[in-house]
Design an enzyme around this catalytic site. Structure first.
Site, PDB file in Angstrom:
ATOM      1  CB  ILE A   8      -0.560   0.038   0.999  1.00 23.89           C
ATOM      2  CG1 ILE A   8      -1.913  -1.329   1.246  1.00 23.89           C
ATOM      3  CG2 ILE A   8      -2.226   0.997   1.637  1.00 23.89           C
ATOM      4  CD1 ILE A   8      -2.370  -1.531   2.619  1.00 23.89           C
ATOM      5  CG  ASN A  88      -3.977   5.569  -1.380  1.00 25.52           C
ATOM      6  OD1 ASN A  88      -4.598   6.382  -0.803  1.00 25.52           O
ATOM      7  ND2 ASN A  88      -3.136   6.169  -0.173  1.00 25.52           N
ATOM      8  CE1 TYR A 154      -5.422  15.347  -6.812  1.00 22.20           C
ATOM      9  CE2 TYR A 154      -7.659  15.526  -7.273  1.00 22.20           C
ATOM     10  CZ  TYR A 154      -6.648  14.311  -6.802  1.00 22.20           C
ATOM     11  OH  TYR A 154      -7.086  13.554  -5.782  1.00 22.20           O
ATOM     12  CE  LYS A 158      -5.589  11.486  -7.531  1.00 21.22           C
ATOM     13  NZ  LYS A 158      -4.813  10.128  -7.390  1.00 21.22           N
ATOM     14  CB  VAL A 187     -11.609  11.124   1.422  1.00 19.32           C
ATOM     15  CG1 VAL A 187     -11.436  10.178   2.307  1.00 19.32           C
ATOM     16  CG2 VAL A 187     -12.615  10.731   0.037  1.00 19.32           C
TER      17      VAL A 187
END
Ligand code: NAP
Length: 257
Positions: A8, A88, A154, A158, A187
């Site tokens: 991760i 991530n 950004y 993505k 989030v």
């Protein structure tokens, strides 16, 4: 050590950290990678005390191609067989319109969100192909589907992550390898603190008068995708707070628009 192993990235905070705990809770041994060693070492102690699983802290800057290659090709014995990769590690820097943007910020986002993800995947995927087994989860974003003022670079990074997941699915077709994209809306993590260069007041304002997702919400979704039977691929999961209806529209601002 017969447990499955997950790598991760971005494990020191937010979604990555929550994924480490969710995976450990479900009996997976985790290689927890991030730049801040003290954070991932603390996490190792916490997880190993609480669960019957192991954590290997790895101080790794995913933008350092040579380091990624070296570390991931010389893993300690018993940690070599990575079955799950969670790409991530990522960040946003600044919220300026392109004409006012800082090129250094663009470089950081492109280097981390696109190139870092590619370096890590290139170091791990060939072994998954060799053993004909594995799952790769890429953290994209609603910002890959839509854009917003100041989101320019950004959002572009993505969108690239979304396309890379689609392309990868084709590249590994014929192997038992699953490529999953998880695309969250808002989030509450360190994300906005990093975006606004440590300005916590500005970061807190992003989440004021609305109910964002938590890192745990996303970690559970990641685990859901990974824990499906091998013949099932959750290709793309878009997860939004109930109080957010698009990248720019949430309960905090919709009356003003
Ligand atoms: P966060 O709390 O800031 O966590 C980001 C993680 O990435 C940290 O652990 C950080 O660790 C790591 N990281 C950053 N640059 C790195 C590098 N060069 N090498 C290695 N690790 C690096 O943010 P988050 O919200 O959990 O973000 C996780 C992912 O979710 C990101 O890809 C983000 O784009 C995506 N996402 C977030 C949101 C949101 O609203 N929060 C929404 C959609 C998608 P170190 O600083 O210790 O290296």
């Amino acid at each position: 050590m017969n447990r499955k192993i997950a790598l991760i990235t971005g494990a020191s905070s937010g979604i990555g950290k929550a994924c480490v705990e969710e995976f450990a809770k479900n009996g997976i041994n985790v290689i927890a990678a991030a730049r801040r060693l003290e954070k991932i070492t603390e996490l190792k102690d916490y997880i190993e005390e609480k669960y019957n699983t192991k954590v290997l802290p790895m101080q790794l800057n995913v933008t350092n191609r040579n380091l990624v290659d070296d570390y991931l090709n010389h893993l300690p014995k018993n940690w070599e067989d990575i079955e799950i990769l969670i790409n991530n590690a990522g960040l946003s820097k600044g919220l300026e319109r392109l004409q006012d943007g800082k090129i250094d910020n663009w470089e950081k986002m492109i280097d981390t969100n696109i190139k870092g993800l590619l370096y890590v995947t290139k170091a791990v995927l060939p072994k998954m192909v060799e053993k004909n087994s594995g799952t790769v989860v890429n953290l994209a974003s609603i910002a890959g589907h839509e854009t917003y003022i100041g989101g320019n670079v950004y959002c572009a990074t993505k969108a690239a992550v979304l396309q890379l997941s689609k392309a990868l699915r084709m590249d590994v077709l014929g192997y038992d390898i699953r490529i999953v994209s998880i695309d969250p809306g808002m989030v509450e993590t360190e994300f906005s603190i990093v975006r606004f260069d440590g300005d916590k007041e500005k970061a807190n304002k992003v989440y004021e008068n609305t109910s964002p997702l938590t890192a745990q919400d996303i970690a559970e979704a990641v685990w859901f995708a990974v824990s499906r039977p091998k013949h099932v691929t959750i290709e793309d999961m878009v997860i939004m707070p109930t109080q957010q209806a698009s990248a720019i529209l949430n309960t905090k601002n919709y009356k003003k628009l």
